[in-house]
Design a protein around this motif. Structure first.
Motif, short mmCIF file in Angstrom:
data_model
loop_
_atom_site.label_atom_id
_atom_site.label_comp_id
_atom_site.label_asym_id
_atom_site.label_seq_id
_atom_site.Cartn_x
_atom_site.Cartn_y
_atom_site.Cartn_z
N ASN A 27 -37.20 62.75 18.43
CA ASN A 27 -36.99 63.61 19.29
C ASN A 27 -37.68 65.06 19.22
OD1 ASN A 27 -36.01 61.40 21.24
ND2 ASN A 27 -34.18 61.99 20.07
N GLY A 28 -38.17 65.23 18.05
CA GLY A 28 -38.52 66.67 17.65
C GLY A 28 -37.51 67.50 17.20
N LYS A 29 -36.47 67.13 16.98
CA LYS A 29 -35.21 67.88 16.70
C LYS A 29 -35.30 67.87 14.84
CE LYS A 29 -30.35 68.17 16.38
NZ LYS A 29 -29.04 67.30 16.49
N ASP A 30 -35.17 69.34 14.37
CA ASP A 30 -35.04 69.48 12.90
C ASP A 30 -33.60 68.96 12.34
OD1 ASP A 30 -37.38 70.85 12.69
OD2 ASP A 30 -36.54 72.85 12.94
N ILE A 31 -33.73 67.86 11.37
CA ILE A 31 -32.62 67.60 10.70
C ILE A 31 -32.83 68.00 9.05
CG2 ILE A 31 -31.52 65.56 9.71
CD1 ILE A 31 -32.09 64.10 12.34
N LYS A 32 -31.84 68.55 8.56
CA LYS A 32 -31.83 69.10 7.22
C LYS A 32 -30.92 68.06 6.26
CE LYS A 32 -31.22 73.47 6.43
NZ LYS A 32 -30.62 74.87 6.26
N MET B 105 -30.63 59.32 4.73
CA MET B 105 -31.67 59.95 5.43
C MET B 105 -32.88 59.35 4.81
SD MET B 105 -32.48 64.02 5.48
CE MET B 105 -34.08 64.85 5.97
N SER B 106 -33.58 58.63 5.77
CA SER B 106 -35.21 58.23 5.61
C SER B 106 -35.94 59.17 5.97
CB SER B 106 -35.33 57.00 6.35
OG SER B 106 -34.47 56.07 5.74
N VAL B 107 -37.08 59.56 4.89
CA VAL B 107 -38.27 60.64 5.14
C VAL B 107 -39.51 59.64 5.32
CG1 VAL B 107 -39.49 62.63 4.30
CG2 VAL B 107 -36.67 62.50 4.17
N SER B 108 -40.12 59.71 6.30
CA SER B 108 -41.43 58.89 6.51
C SER B 108 -42.67 59.92 6.20
CB SER B 108 -41.54 58.81 7.95
OG SER B 108 -42.88 58.25 8.07
N LYS C 214 -34.99 48.84 13.84
CA LYS C 214 -33.85 49.24 14.53
C LYS C 214 -32.74 49.84 13.55
CE LYS C 214 -34.03 45.74 18.19
NZ LYS C 214 -35.37 45.23 17.83
N THR C 215 -33.38 50.87 12.88
CA THR C 215 -32.34 51.60 12.10
C THR C 215 -31.75 52.46 12.59
OG1 THR C 215 -34.27 53.07 11.52
CG2 THR C 215 -34.27 51.35 10.07
N ILE C 216 -30.55 52.80 12.20
CA ILE C 216 -29.44 53.58 13.13
C ILE C 216 -29.12 55.10 12.42
CG2 ILE C 216 -28.63 51.76 14.48
CD1 ILE C 216 -26.14 51.97 12.65
N TRP C 217 -29.58 55.19 11.08
CA TRP C 217 -29.17 56.15 10.29
C TRP C 217 -30.38 57.46 10.56
CZ3 TRP C 217 -30.07 51.58 7.91
CH2 TRP C 217 -31.40 51.50 7.20
N PRO C 218 -29.96 58.58 10.21
CA PRO C 218 -31.29 59.70 10.39
C PRO C 218 -32.44 59.42 9.86
CG PRO C 218 -29.14 60.63 10.09
CD PRO C 218 -29.04 59.14 9.64
#
Length: 383
Positions: A256-261, A306-309, A325-329
Motif C-alpha cells: 500500500n506504499g506504507k513505510d515499514i521499518k 519481515m520479507s524484503v523483496s 497468501k503470506t500474512i506477515w510484513p
C-alpha cells in the motif's frame, strides 16, 4: 566479349565479397522448439538480462532473430511463461538453437566464440552425465514428500553425486580454455563462467584487465568488472553481518506504499526473521511454506517475519504475494541487489535469512533457517 565476361566475373566477385562481409557483420539466430513446448514468442536477452528484441514464430514454426552484435558476449533466449531460458554466446554468425524436448535438452550450432566456450557440451561424457543428472533429479524428486527430511537428504545426495561430476567436467574445460591459446574474448567469457573457489574475485578481475588490454573496448568486460567489484564489496559487508553481530536497519514500502521499518518489528518482538527474496526466485518461493509453518507455530510466542523483496517490478511482487497468501510484513526496496540497505548485508544470492533477537543481535542465519533446520533453530530460542 572478353570485357563482358570480365565485368560479369568482377560483379559476381563483388557480390560474393559483399555477402561474406554482411555475414561477418550480422547475426542470424534461428531457434526451433518441439511442439510440446507451447510458446508463441521468444525474447532475446543480453548479458544483463535485458530484452534485445522479441519475435513470434514464422510459418515453419521457427523463431528468427537478426541484428548486429557489437561484440561476442553471453546472451539467452527466453520465455518466462514456459520457464524457458537457453544460454549461448551472441556474436555475428549464423546461430542455430534446436530445443529437443520438454526437458530443454538443446543442440546449439554457434559462432567461433560460442563453440570454444561451450565446447564442454560436445564432450560425450558431459552430455551423458548431464542427461543422467536430469533423469535422476526427476526420478528422485517427482512426488517426493518434501516434509520427510531423511528421504529429501537421500535424494539430494544421489542427485549431487552426478551433478558434481557434471560441474567438474565443465570447470576443467573452462580452465583449459583460459590456459590455452584462444581468442581473448573467449578467455574472458570463460573466466566469468567458472564456478570454483580458487577463482576469486581478485583473480577474475586481474584476468579481465589483461584481456581488456588485448581486446580494447569491451562493454561486456566493463560491465562484469563493475559486477565483480560490487561483489567484492558485498563479500566484505557480509563478513560484518554474521551471527553475533548487530543487525542493520531496513526501511521498505508495503503493497500500500506504507513505510515499514525493521527496527520497529525488532523492538516489538522477541525474535524477528529478516528474509530477502524475489518473486522470480524458485528457491525463495520454495521456502515460503516453511515460513508459513514457522509463523503459525511461533508468532503467538513472539516471532515476527519481515520479507524484503528484491523484485524490479512491483506488479510481479504483488502477484507473488497474492499467490502465496503470506500474512506477515512484506516490503519492497528500490534498486534490487544494489539498494544500499541490501548492500549493507552483503547479499550476493537469495534467499538470504537472518534471525534477530530483541537486543538487535543476529543469532542465526541462512542455512540454519532453511527447510527442516528452520523449526529446529527456532525451537532452540523460542520456548
Amino acid at each position: 566479349m572478353k570485357n563482358s565476361t570480365k565485368t560479369f566475373l568482377l560483379t559476381i566477385m563483388a557480390f560474393f565479397v559483399a555477402s561474406c562481409s554482411k555475414e561477418k557483420s550480422e547475426y542470424q539466430l534461428t531457434a526451433t522448439l518441439p511442439k510440446e513446448v507451447k510458446v508463441d514468442s521468444l525474447y532475446l536477452l543480453d548479458y544483463k538480462g535485458e530484452k534485445i528484441k522479441g519475435v513470434v514464430a514464422d510459418k515453419e514454426g521457427k523463431f528468427v532473430f537478426t541484428g548486429k552484435a557489437a561484440e561476442a558476449a553471453p546472451a539467452g533466449i527466453s520465455n518466462e511463461k514456459a520457464h524457458l531460458y537457453i544460454p549461448f554466446i551472441l556474436e555475428n554468425a549464423d546461430i542455430a538453437i534446436d530445443v529437443k524436448d520438454t526437458d530443454m535438452n538443446t543442440d546449439i550450432k554457434g559462432g567461433e566464440i560460442h563453440n570454444i566456450v561451450y565446447g564442454y557440451e560436445k564432450d560425450p561424457k558431459y552430455a551423458k552425465l548431464n542427461l543422467e543428472r536430469r533423469k535422476v533429479s526427476k526420478e528422485q524428486f517427482t512426488d517426493l514428500d518434501m516434509t520427510d527430511e531423511k528421504k529429501v537428504e537421500e535424494a539430494r545426495k544421489i542427485v549431487n553425486t552426478v551433478g558434481d561430476q557434471v560441474y567438474k567436467i565443465k570447470n576443467d574445460y573452462l580452465k583449459k580454455v583460459v590456459a590455452d591459446d584462444n581468442p581473448p574474448m573467449a578467455k574472458a567469457i570463460a573466466s566469468t563462467m567458472i564456478s570454483d573457489r580458487d577463482y576469486t574475485a581478485e583473480k577474475i578481475l586481474a584476468r579481465l584487465a589483461k584481456y581488456k588490454k588485448e581486446i580494447g573496448k569491451s562493454d561486456y568486460i566493463t560491465y562484469y568488472e563493475k559486477m565483480m567489484n560490487e561483489f567484492k564489496e558485498m563479500q566484505d559487508n557480509a563478513e560484518n553481518v554474521t551471527v553475533g553481530s548487530t543487525y542493520k536497519d531496513i526501511i521498505g514500502k508495503d503493497r500500500n506504499g506504507k513505510d515499514i521499518k525493521l527496527s520497529d518489528l525488532v523492538a516489538k518482538n522477541k525474535y524477528t526473521i529478516l528474509e530477502f527474496w524475489a518473486s522470480w526466485c524458485g528457491p525463495c518461493r520454495g521456502e515460503i511454506p516453511n515460513l508459513k509453518k514457522a509463523y503459525a507455530k511461533y508468532n503467538s510466542k513472539g516471532l515476527e517475519i519481515m520479507s524484503v523483496s528484491l523484485d524490479s517490478k512491483n506488479d510481479a511482487w504483488i502477484k507473488a504475494l497474492d499467490d502465496e497468501k503470506t500474512i506477515w510484513p512484506n516490503v519492497i526496496v528500490d534498486g534490487e541487489f544494489r539498494n544500499p540497505q541490501v548492500v549493507n548485508y552483503g547479499i550476493t544470492g537469495i534467499p538470504a535469512s537472518y534471525l534477530i533477537d530483541q537486543d538487535g543481535k543476529i543469532v542465526a542465519s541462512n542455512y540454519d533457517l532453511r527447510e527442516f533446520d528452520l523449526d529446529r533453530t527456532l525451537s532452540k530460542f523460542i520456548k
